[in-house]
Design a protein around this motif. Structure first.
Motif, mmCIF file in Angstrom:
data_model
loop_
_atom_site.group_PDB
_atom_site.id
_atom_site.type_symbol
_atom_site.label_atom_id
_atom_site.label_comp_id
_atom_site.label_asym_id
_atom_site.label_seq_id
_atom_site.Cartn_x
_atom_site.Cartn_y
_atom_site.Cartn_z
ATOM 1 N N ASP A 448 0.879 -1.047 -0.037
ATOM 2 C CA ASP A 448 0.019 0.112 -0.083
ATOM 3 C C ASP A 448 0.841 1.157 -0.049
ATOM 4 N N ASN A 457 1.249 8.255 -8.228
ATOM 5 C CA ASN A 457 1.945 7.137 -8.265
ATOM 6 C C ASN A 457 1.576 6.199 -6.737
ATOM 7 N N SER A 458 0.580 6.790 -6.363
ATOM 8 C CA SER A 458 -0.020 5.911 -5.200
ATOM 9 C C SER A 458 -0.736 4.855 -5.486
ATOM 10 N N GLY A 459 -1.189 3.879 -4.699
ATOM 11 C CA GLY A 459 -1.848 2.820 -4.957
ATOM 12 C C GLY A 459 -1.523 1.356 -4.078
ATOM 13 N N ARG A 460 -2.094 0.397 -4.591
ATOM 14 C CA ARG A 460 -1.967 -0.714 -3.820
ATOM 15 C C ARG A 460 -1.839 -1.935 -4.917
ATOM 16 N N ALA A 461 -1.017 -2.836 -4.214
ATOM 17 C CA ALA A 461 -0.559 -4.074 -5.192
ATOM 18 C C ALA A 461 -0.473 -5.355 -4.395
ATOM 19 N N THR A 498 5.773 -1.194 -7.911
ATOM 20 C CA THR A 498 4.620 -2.176 -8.071
ATOM 21 C C THR A 498 3.074 -0.931 -8.485
ATOM 22 N N THR A 499 3.348 0.273 -8.130
ATOM 23 C CA THR A 499 2.166 1.121 -8.109
ATOM 24 C C THR A 499 2.598 2.102 -8.946
ATOM 25 N N ARG A 512 4.664 -0.423 -14.547
ATOM 26 C CA ARG A 512 4.565 -1.137 -13.273
ATOM 27 C C ARG A 512 5.448 -2.410 -12.897
#
Length: 719
Positions: A448, A457-461, A498-499, A512
Motif C-alpha cells: 500500500d 504513484n499511489s496505489g495498492r498491489a 509496483t504502483t 509497473r
C-alpha cells in the motif's frame, strides 16, 4: 544486483499441497538432527565446521563454528560473511553503509538475493531507500557469534525473500565462558572498545550483556570520522532445544563517506590545481547516519519425536544517506545542462549532484514451525510445517541536497508492506543410501503506497508465488555423498515500483513491476571425507531469474532489467593434516548472461558479475601460546558494461593474524590487512560523470580503492 520473478497464483493451494506425504526439506539447521539425518551421521570431521557427511541436504550447505571466526581477522563486521565459502565482501562508500556482497556470479549490491538474519532478526530491508534488500551488518558484534548456518540456492523451504542466491543465519551466544574486556588500536584513528559478559540469575536464567564503542578515520583524505555505538542484552532460560530467550539490541552510527572516484582524475594526478589520488573525495559532505533498535524473543520445545519453535520481533530503523556519484553532471557552472539522457535531473549550476536517500520504518514479524518424526509406511520420515509473517511501515524518500541540506524532492512516500510465507517439507530415508527432502513454499506480498510527492504513484498491489523444492541425497559410499537439488525462489521488488505510473523526475509514463520475481535453480553436488582429515565438496549449479536487478551508477540505485541465467562450479576444501593446523581452500567460477531478446543491442553481459572468486587460508591454532592465520583472497574480473568492452580489474589481497597468549586469561593479537600493500579496488563501475570544468559528461571507470596495508593491535582480558 537486481532481480525478477515468475509468479504463481496459488497461495490458497498451499494447505492442500502441504498434506502430500512427500513434501520436504529437512529441519532448519539450528534444530536437533532428525531421525533421518541422524541415521546418516557416520563421520564426524574435527575442526571449525559442522559439515560432516550426513548433516546437510546440499553440497553447498553448511555451518561454521565460532572457533573459526576467532582465527581470522575482519576489517569490517560484515566481512564475517566471508567465512561462507564463495562469498566476497567489499565496500564502495563509507564504512557506516552496508557492505557490497558477491556470490555465485552476482554483484549482490548491498544484499539483494542473499538473505541474512542475526539472532533471529532479518537484516535485509525491502523497499529500502538505497536499494532493494539493503543488508547492513554494521550492528554485528563478531565476538558474540556462536555459529553461522548457510545455504546456497533456492532449495530450502524455510528460506523466503532475498534467498535465491543464498542465505545465512548468524546465531549469537546466550552465555559466555567468562566476562571479557577488549581494546583495539589501529592505524588512521581506529579505536574499538568491547565489554561483554554473562551471569546466572538463579535457576536456569542467564543474562548476557555486551557494549561496543568504535571510531575510525580510515585512509581517506577527508577523514571518515566513523562513530559506532552498539549494545546487546539477552535474557534466556532452559537449554538448547528446550528453552527461550529475549533480546534487546541497539545500534547507531554516523560517518563521512568517500564515494567512488573517476579513473581519469587519478590518472591526471591533479584536479583544480591540487594533487588528486585514489583516496581523495569530490564531495566532502557525503556520508550518513543510521540507527537500529529491536526487541525479539524465541521459544523452543522438543520431545523425542517433535520440535516446536516460536519467534517474534519488533524493530525501529532509520537511515539518512547522502551520496554523489556523478559530481557535477547536472550542475556544472560553465555548461548548464538541459536534463539530457545522461543526467538524472537538471540542477542549479554549482550545486553539485548530491542526493539524499531517507528511510524510516518500523518492522514487526513472527515465525512458527513444528516438526514431527513419524513413518511413511515403513520409512522413517520427518515432516515440518512453518509460518513466517513480516509487516513494514515506512517513510522513504529521495531528495536533492547540497552539503546535506535538502533543496528539492524527487519522491516522498509512505509504504505499508506485508509479506506472508507458509511452507511444508518432508524428509524421508528410503534406503540406507537414499533420502529425499521435498517441500513447497507459498508467499504473498501486499503493498500500500501513498505517494506524498505525486499522487499518481499511489496505489495498492499484491502478488503471490508458489515455490516447490526437491533434494535427493545418495550415499554415503566410502564416506562420500552425492546430491541433487532443484527449486524455485524469489525476491520481492520495491513496493514503489509496483504502483508507479509516472517517472518521478520526468513525468513520463512508466511500467509497473511485479511484486515478486521468481528464480529457478538446480544443483548437482558431492561431499567426501574419503581421505582422513580432508573434507571436500563440489557443486555444479544453475540459476535463472525472470528479471535482473542492475546497478545504475549515475542514480546510485538499482532498476529491473532483462531475464538472466547464471551457472557455475564451486569447489570447497577443509584439510586438517595436524590437530593444530587447518587449511581452507574455496574456489568458485561462474558464467552470468542476460537471456532473451536484446532490444537495444547493448549486449548480454551482466554488469559487475565477476567470473571467479577464491580464498585460501592457513590457520595455526594454539601451538603453545601462539596462533596464526594467513588468508589469500581473490576477487576476479567482471564486465562493467553489457558488451564486455570494459572490465573490472582483479583484486588479490592477503590478511594476517598473529596471536599470543600472555597469560591464561590474557591475549594479544596483531591483525595486518592487505599485508603486501597491493593497489587494488574494492569495487569498480563504468558510467558517465562530469567534474567541474569539463565541457561534457565523460563515460569512465569509477572506483573505490581497497584500504592500504593496515595494522590493528587487540588486547583481550577475560575475568
Amino acid at each position: 544486483m537486481t532481480h525478477r520473478h515468475p509468479r504463481g497464483n496459488a497461495l490458497a493451494a498451499l494447505p492442500l499441497l502441504s498434506c502430500l506425504p512427500l513434501l520436504a526439506v529437512a529441519a532448519e539447521p539450528p534444530s536437533p538432527p532428525t531421525a533421518v539425518a541422524a541415521a546418516a551421521q557416520e563421520v564426524v570431521v574435527e575442526g571449525h565446521y559442522d559439515n560432516a557427511v550426513g548433516t546437510s541436504e546440499a553440497a553447498s550447505q553448511g555451518s561454521i563454528r565460532s572457533s573459526l571466526l576467532k582465527s581470522r581477522p575482519a576489517l569490517r563486521p560484515g566481512e564475517i560473511l566471508e567465512f561462507v565459502p564463495g562469498v566476497i565482501v567489499t565496500q564502495h562508500s563509507g564504512d557506516g553503509k552496508a557492505n557490497q556482497y558477491f556470490l555465485r556470479g552476482f554483484n549482490l549490491d548491498h544484499g539483494t538475493d542473499f538473505a541474512t538474519t542475526v539472532n533471529g532478526l532479518p537484516v535485509n530491508m525491502p523497499s529500502h531507500g538505497h536499494g532493494q534488500g539493503y543488508s547492513d551488518l554494521n550492528f554485528l558484534i563478531p565476538e558474540l557469534v556462536d555459529r553461522i548456518d548457510y545455504r546456497k540456492g533456492p532449495y530450502f523451504a524455510q528460506s523466503g525473500d532475498f534467498s535465491a542466491a543464498g542465505s545465512a543465519d548468524i546465531r549469537y551466544r546466550r552465555r559466555l565462558d567468562a566476562p571479557l574486556a577488549q581494546v583495539t588500536f589501529g592505524q588512521r584513528g581506529h579505536r574499538r572498545l568491547l565489554g561483554a559478559g554473562s551471569t546466572r540469575l538463579g535457576g536456569d536464567l542467564t543474562l548476557l550483556g555486551a557494549l561496543e564503542v568504535q571510531r575510525n578515520d580510515g585512509p581517506w583524505t577527508v577523514p571518515e570520522d566513523l562513530r559506532r555505538l552498539n549494545g546487546v542484552l539477552t535474557l534466556s532460560g532452559g537449554h538448547g532445544a528446550n528453552g527461550w530467550s529475549a533480546s534487546a539490541m541497539h545500534y547507531s552510527g554516523r560517518w563521512t563517506a568517500t564515494d567512488q572516484v573517476p579513473q581519469r582524475l587519478i590518472d591526471a594526478g591533479t584536479f583544480n590545481g591540487r594533487p588528486f589520488g585514489r583516496f581523495d573525495s569530490l564531495d566532502p559532505t557525503t556520508g550518513g547516519t543510521t540507527r537500529r533498535s529491536s526487541l525479539s524473543g524465541e521459544w523452543r520445545r522438543s520431545t523425542e519425536t517433535t520440535s516446536t519453535r516460536l519467534a517474534a520481533y519488533a524493530m525501529a530503523y532509520r537511515l539518512s544517506l547522502y551520496s554523489n556519484f556523478t559530481y557535477a553532471l547536472c550542475s556544472d557552472a560553465n555548461t548548464p545542462v538541459d536534463a539530457a539522457d545522461d543526467c538524472a535531473t537538471a540542477r542549479t549550476p554549482g550545486e553539485g549532484d548530491q542526493f539524499a536517500q531517507q528511510d524510516r520504518r518500523r518492522v514487526y514479524g513472527l515465525s512458527a514451525s513444528h516438526a514431527v518424526e513419524h513413518r511413511l509406511g515403513r520409512w522413517p520420515t520427518t515432516t515440518e510445517v512453518g509460518l513466517q509473517l513480516r509487516h513494514d511501515r515506512l517513510r522513504v524518500g529521495l531528495f536533492d541536497t547540497v552539503a546535506r541540506q535538502v533543496v528539492g524532492t524527487t519522491r516522498d512516500d509512505e509504504v505499508r508492506q506485508t509479506q506472508t510465507g507458509l511452507y511444508a517439507q518432508t524428509a524421508t530415508r528410503w534406503t540406507p543410501w537414499l533420502r529425499s527432502v521435498v517441500g513447497v513454499r507459498g508467499d504473498q506480498a501486499r503493498f500500500d503506497v501513498d505517494s506524498l510527492s505525486n499522487a499518481a504513484n499511489s496505489g495498492r498491489a499484491s502478488d503471490q508465488l508458489v515455490s516447490p523444492k526437491l533434494s535427493l541425497v545418495f550415499g554415503p559410499w566410502a564416506r562420500t555423498e552425492l546430491f541433487f537439488n532443484a527449486g524455485r525462489g524469489f525476491h520481492s521488488n520495491d513496493a514503489r515500483g509496483t504502483t508507479a505510473r509516472v517517472d518521478p523526475r520526468t513525468g513520463d509514463p512508466v511500467d509497473r513491476v511485479p511484486a515478486l520475481v521468481a528464480a529457478k535453480g538446480m544443483e548437482l553436488g558431492a561431499r567426501t571425507e574419503w581421505l582422513p582429515g580432508l573434507q571436500s565438496s563440489v557443486a555444479l549449479w544453475q540459476l535463472e531469474f525472470d528479471s535482473e536487478l542492475v546497478y545504475v551508477g549515475d542514480a546510485g540505485a538499482t532498476e529491473p532489467n532483462r531475464p538472466s541465467r547464471r551457472h557455475g562450479l564451486e569447489w570447497n576444501n577443509r584439510w586438517m593434516p595436524r590437530s593444530w593446523l587447518l587449511v581452507d581452500a574455496d574456489l568458485a567460477w561462474s558464467h552470468a548472461r542476460f537471456r532473451g531478446p536484446d532490444p537495444d543491442g547493448a549486449g548480454d553481459r551482466i554488469p559487475n558479475a565477476v567470473d571467479r572468486v577464491a580464498s585460501v587460508a592457513v590457520t595455526v591454532r594454539e601451538l603453545g601460546p601462539w596462533s596464526a592465520s594467513l588468508q589469500w583472497r581473490y576477487l576476479g574480473s567482471g564486465a562493467l558494461v553489457e558488451d564486455n568492452s570494459v572490465r573490472s580489474r582483479t583484486a588479490l589481497t592477503t590478511n594476517l593474524r598473529i596471536g599470543h597468549r600472555l597469560a591464561r586469561d590474557t591475549e594479544l593479537t596483531l591483525d595486518v590487512f592487505n599485508l603486501f600493500d597491493r593497489r587494488v579496488n574494492d569495487i569498480e563501475y563504468f558510467y558517465p560523470s562530469r567534474v567541474t570544468g569539463e565541457a561534457a559528461p565523460v563515460a569512465d571507470r569509477h572506483l573505490h580503492p581497497a584500504e592500504p596495508r593496515t595494522l590493528r593491535l587487540t588486547l583481550l582480558q577475560r575475568f
